[in-house]
Write a protein that holds these residues in place. Structure first.
Motif, PDB file in Angstrom:
ATOM      1  N   GLU A 256      31.780  36.748  25.441  1.00  0.00           N
ATOM      2  CA  GLU A 256      30.954  35.287  26.346  1.00  0.00           C
ATOM      3  C   GLU A 256      29.695  35.648  26.282  1.00  0.00           C
ATOM      4  OE1 GLU A 256      32.713  33.452  30.583  1.00  0.00           O
ATOM      5  OE2 GLU A 256      32.671  35.308  30.362  1.00  0.00           O
TER       6      GLU A 256
ATOM      7  N   PHE B  17      31.422  30.833  22.491  1.00  0.00           N
ATOM      8  CA  PHE B  17      32.461  31.603  22.997  1.00  0.00           C
ATOM      9  C   PHE B  17      31.906  31.698  24.819  1.00  0.00           C
ATOM     10  CE2 PHE B  17      32.507  34.102  18.903  1.00  0.00           C
ATOM     11  CZ  PHE B  17      33.788  34.689  19.986  1.00  0.00           C
ATOM     12  N   ARG B  18      31.838  29.834  24.877  1.00  0.00           N
ATOM     13  CA  ARG B  18      31.669  29.706  26.313  1.00  0.00           C
ATOM     14  C   ARG B  18      32.984  30.192  27.190  1.00  0.00           C
ATOM     15  NH1 ARG B  18      30.803  23.584  25.475  1.00  0.00           N
ATOM     16  NH2 ARG B  18      32.425  24.388  23.978  1.00  0.00           N
ATOM     17  N   GLU B  19      33.705  30.122  26.387  1.00  0.00           N
ATOM     18  CA  GLU B  19      35.485  30.781  27.225  1.00  0.00           C
ATOM     19  C   GLU B  19      35.392  32.261  26.660  1.00  0.00           C
ATOM     20  OE1 GLU B  19      36.948  29.896  29.818  1.00  0.00           O
ATOM     21  OE2 GLU B  19      35.197  27.518  29.739  1.00  0.00           O
ATOM     22  N   PRO B  20      35.327  32.993  28.008  1.00  0.00           N
ATOM     23  CA  PRO B  20      35.491  34.468  26.160  1.00  0.00           C
ATOM     24  C   PRO B  20      37.265  34.397  25.938  1.00  0.00           C
ATOM     25  CG  PRO B  20      36.112  34.176  29.215  1.00  0.00           C
ATOM     26  CD  PRO B  20      36.196  33.615  28.629  1.00  0.00           C
TER      27      PRO B  20
END
Length: 295
Positions: A173, A202-205
């Motif tokens: 993330e 990869f703003r959301e894991p």
């Protein structure tokens, strides 16, 4: 008396962490928390490889052809990445550093190095690294221009986050607006592209999987940013935080994808050539930056 390839070993402990700083490059050879790795380590009887734990003074990343012009004077650095004809990762990775604190605080190590002028970089810098453990490791890097002329300057570090397993199976993330694309043959910068909606978003894991990354990122939010690597099965996590305007991510093919290099950088690759985010240290000036590693 034999000498270790990594030099003298300086142990620091605090807040459940234990680390080892070495005199070769002033680097961080290992960092654990509660006995489990937070950063990928190498043995005391080994030299650092793949940049493990090294500091990158007075420039991070690459300078294409090792050539640049500063204040109207053309300079040629040694090509320390000869296969790609680049000067890479500065001048102090293999230099011997001295411990300059008195060792009375087990949670702190301070190391110093005097960088003298040399071909391609005719400047004198006094360098200092401070490692301090609390509920995290804080690493502070300071450079002071002790010469008589202004000097171009940048800093980077090369730790590898680890949770003790292949990164393909880990969650990554981070948030960045732009990625610096590079040429395939020489890794020379070719331009910035947006990250949103790409395989590098990869703003959301999410799982790293087979994604391969060896790029600089910017647009990190204008303040403190972080990169986290998490084992989805055990919950083990390693995090690097900084406020530098750039960072490099490398999925660690050079170490079998066992860890993720997260490299805070004050400037991008080729900054000595482009001037982008380049620090110019006037005589007597100092520059300080820091990063933190935690679980």
């Amino acid at each position: 008396m034999s000498v270790l390839p990594s030099g003298e070993q300086w142990v620091l402990r605090g807040g459940g962490y234990e680390g080892t700083v070495v005199s070769v490059g002033g680097g961080l050879r290992e960092l654990t928390y509660g006995g489990r790795p937070v950063l990928l380590a190498y043995g005391e009887d080994e030299a650092a490889h793949a940049g493990l734990g090294q500091h990158l003074f007075p420039w991070p990343n690459r300078i294409t052809d090792g050539q640049y012009t500063f204040e109207g004077v053309d300079q040629q650095l040694y090509l320390t990445e000869p296969a790609r004809q680049n000067a890479i990762h500065g001048l102090t990775r293999w230099a011997n550093w001295q411990r300059i604190d008195d060792g009375s605080d087990p949670s702190t190590v301070v190391a110093g190095h005097q960088l003298f002028g040399q071909p391609g970089y005719p400047h004198q810098l006094e360098l200092r690294l401070t490692y301090h453990l609390t509920d995290r490791l804080t690493v502070t890097a300071t450079a002071t221009n002790v010469g008589r002329t202004s000097a171009p300057y940048g800093y980077g570090a090369h730790p590898y986050l680890s949770v003790g397993r292949q990164i393909d199976d880990c969650l990554l993330e981070f948030s960045a607006a732009q990625r610096l694309e590079v040429s395939a043959d020489r890794m020379a910068p070719t331009g910035l592209t947006a990250v949103e909606g790409t395989p590098y978003d990869f703003r959301e894991p999410r799982l790293i999987g087979s994604t391969s990354i060896d790029n600089a990122f910017t647009g990190l939010g204008g303040g403190t940013w972080s990169v986290s690597l998490t084992d989805p099965d055990s919950g083990a996590r390693s995090v690097l935080t900084s406020d530098t305007p750039w960072m490099q991510l490398f999925t660690g093919e050079a170490v079998g994808r066992t860890a993720l290099a997260v490299e805070p950088m004050t400037c991008p690759p080729d900054a000595f050539r482009t001037g982008q985010d380049l620090v110019v240290l006037q005589a007597g000036d100092s520059h300080t930056t820091s990063f933190q590693v935690s679980v």
